[in-house]
Enzyme design. Structure first.
Site, PDB file in Angstrom:
ATOM      1  NE  ARG A 121      28.574  15.674  41.373  1.00 60.77           N
ATOM      2  CZ  ARG A 121      27.714  15.061  40.550  1.00 60.77           C
ATOM      3  NH1 ARG A 121      26.407  15.156  40.773  1.00 60.77           N
ATOM      4  NH2 ARG A 121      28.145  14.357  39.531  1.00 60.77           N
ATOM      5  CE  LYS A 143      42.779  18.869  59.075  1.00 60.56           C
ATOM      6  NZ  LYS A 143      44.041  18.441  59.730  1.00 60.56           N
ATOM      7  CD  GLU A 185      44.281  15.696  69.562  1.00 64.19           C
ATOM      8  OE1 GLU A 185      44.661  16.883  69.444  1.00 64.19           O
ATOM      9  OE2 GLU A 185      44.529  14.820  68.717  1.00 64.19           O
ATOM     10  CE  LYS A 221      39.821  21.199  64.879  1.00 64.85           C
ATOM     11  NZ  LYS A 221      39.775  19.720  64.850  1.00 64.85           N
ATOM     12  CD  GLU A 231      45.742  20.723  57.937  1.00 62.71           C
ATOM     13  OE1 GLU A 231      45.941  20.436  59.116  1.00 62.71           O
ATOM     14  OE2 GLU A 231      45.491  19.877  57.060  1.00 62.71           O
ATOM     15  NE  ARG A 235      41.551  22.643  60.413  1.00 61.87           N
ATOM     16  CZ  ARG A 235      40.308  22.325  60.078  1.00 61.87           C
ATOM     17  NH1 ARG A 235      39.621  23.079  59.221  1.00 61.87           N
ATOM     18  NH2 ARG A 235      39.724  21.261  60.588  1.00 61.87           N
ATOM     19  CG  ASN A 239      48.125  18.752  61.564  1.00 66.28           C
ATOM     20  OD1 ASN A 239      47.128  18.103  61.873  1.00 66.28           O
ATOM     21  ND2 ASN A 239      48.187  19.472  60.454  1.00 66.28           N
ATOM     22  CG  HIS A 242      48.208  15.195  65.071  1.00 62.95           C
ATOM     23  ND1 HIS A 242      48.386  15.956  66.205  1.00 62.95           N
ATOM     24  CD2 HIS A 242      46.917  14.786  65.081  1.00 62.95           C
ATOM     25  CE1 HIS A 242      47.240  16.000  66.879  1.00 62.95           C
ATOM     26  NE2 HIS A 242      46.344  15.311  66.222  1.00 62.95           N
ATOM     27  CG  HIS A 246      48.739  10.630  61.795  1.00 59.62           C
ATOM     28  ND1 HIS A 246      48.383  11.639  60.926  1.00 59.62           N
ATOM     29  CD2 HIS A 246      47.837  10.692  62.810  1.00 59.62           C
ATOM     30  CE1 HIS A 246      47.313  12.267  61.388  1.00 59.62           C
ATOM     31  NE2 HIS A 246      46.974  11.707  62.538  1.00 59.62           N
ATOM     32  CG  HIS A 259      44.502  10.009  67.218  1.00 62.97           C
ATOM     33  ND1 HIS A 259      45.283  10.160  66.090  1.00 62.97           N
ATOM     34  CD2 HIS A 259      44.111  11.268  67.579  1.00 62.97           C
ATOM     35  CE1 HIS A 259      45.366  11.443  65.785  1.00 62.97           C
ATOM     36  NE2 HIS A 259      44.666  12.132  66.667  1.00 62.97           N
TER      37      HIS A 259
END
Length: 354
Positions: A121, A143, A185, A221, A231, A235, A239, A242, A246, A259
């Site tokens: 956990r 993330k 990026e 960032k 997010e 935030r 993206n 993205h 994606h 990517h």
């Protein structure tokens, strides 16, 4: 000269940017951890280059070191790979007080971080990013995750690292394509939040101000993550490009464009649509396209746009029947623009591809 940024999140941590910090990583990690065991998680490309130096440094700092290597590439970013990592930790009797060291690019950081978030956990992990993309983007912010057959990063957790160690010297070993991958990026950061960074990238060669660029991107960032750790709002601006990026990766079964390359094309597609709909300053797309070309990135893809729009159905940014696209008002100023699924064809009307 070393630069340190402090990230004030629920689990605060430092980001250290310093030449040669990889070989001194054990000392830096010991400052934030009392762990007895450290598991280096790396891939088959990075491990042979750097795992030995990291292991030696960790051992000198008093850690008992174990290493787990997986096959490099996005195709390894699966729940099966995570299962292997979790079993590796259990087999070596790792406890909640031990830690993971993520040594590699974005795929490694995502998977090692998710493993850390889920083993017992949650155990500590440290990011040592070795690619430009990971240094300026994915290693910061917590993330973590893996891909599912239905889409990218659909399984994951927010789990902040204890420390991020960025060694600019590692970028010298990157093949040109993967340096360019990270530059997408950097362009993104200029687009969404820093017009001066974008202009600097236009005027000069990034190799002439590499450390300045690294710091600028990480600082953007850091600031955004502090404002919106999980997010729920601001935030999401990170993206930009993205959602369609994606989809482009998925269209190519994660074996086509990288990517960063896919995100670059995604930025162009959504920016062009913004211009066509009167939401984005005219000429913005042309500036982004020129900058991507300057740094060796593609400006088009083979996937038909209508197919890409269909592939966005499982995007994480979808809420009900709405997808929140990131658009630009102008370079350096971004905003969220929700679109219902049925509105996508009209918003992207007359665009088949770039």
């Amino acid at each position: 000269m070393a630069k340190t940024l402090h990230v004030h999140t629920g689990r605060p941590y430092d980001i250290l940017i310093e030449h040669g910090c990889l070989e001194a990583c054990g000392e830096q990690i010991r400052r934030v951890s009392r762990a007895q065991k450290a598991a280096i998680i790396t891939d088959s490309n990075v491990g042979p280059l750097y795992a030995g130096a990291v292991s030696t440094s960790l051992e000198h700092a008093g850690f008992q070191v174990f290493s787990h290597t997986f096959s490099a590439g996005e195709s390894s970013k699966t729940l099966g790979s995570i299962g292997g990592m979790l079993s590796f930790l259990a087999e070596h009797a790792f406890t909640r007080g031990d830690l993971i060291v993520a040594l590699g690019g974005g795929v490694t950081g995502d998977m090692a971080g998710f493993t850390a978030a889920t083993y017992m956990r949650g155990i500590d992990f440290v990011q040592i990013p070795t690619s430009l993309l990971a240094q300026i983007d994915s290693s910061v912010g917590g993330k973590t995750g893996v891909d599912l057959p239905q889409g990218k990063n659909l399984c994951g957790a927010f789990w902040q690292p204890r420390l991020v160690l960025i060694d600019p010297e590692l970028l010298a070993t990157l093949p040109p394509r993967f340096f360019a991958d990270g530059m997408a990026e950097a362009v993104k950061y200029g687009c969404i939040a820093d017009a001066s960074l974008f202009a600097h990238l236009e005027r000069e060669n990034v190799q002439d101000f590499l450390e300045e660029m690294l710091f600028a991107c990480v600082e953007i960032k850091r600031r955004i993550v502090e404002e919106d750790e999980r997010e729920s709002g601001r935030r999401m601006l990170l993206n930009f490009g993205h959602t369609l990026g994606h989809a482009i990766e998925k269209y190519g079964h994660f074996e086509g464009l990288t990517h960063g390359e896919a995100v670059g094309v995604g930025m162009l597609l959504v920016c062009a649509a913004g211009e066509r709909n009167g939401l984005t300053q005219a000429g913005t797309t042309a500036r982004i396209q020129s900058l991507l070309q300057k740094y060796g990135l593609p400006i088009s893809c083979e996937a038909p746009l209508d197919t890409l729009l269909q592939l966005t159905a499982n995007d994480k940014k979808r809420a009900g029947d709405t997808i929140r696209f990131v658009l630009l008002r102008r370079i350096g100023e971004s905003f969220l623009h929700p679109l219902a699924i049925e509105q996508l064809p009209a918003f992207f009307a007359a665009m088949k591809t770039l």
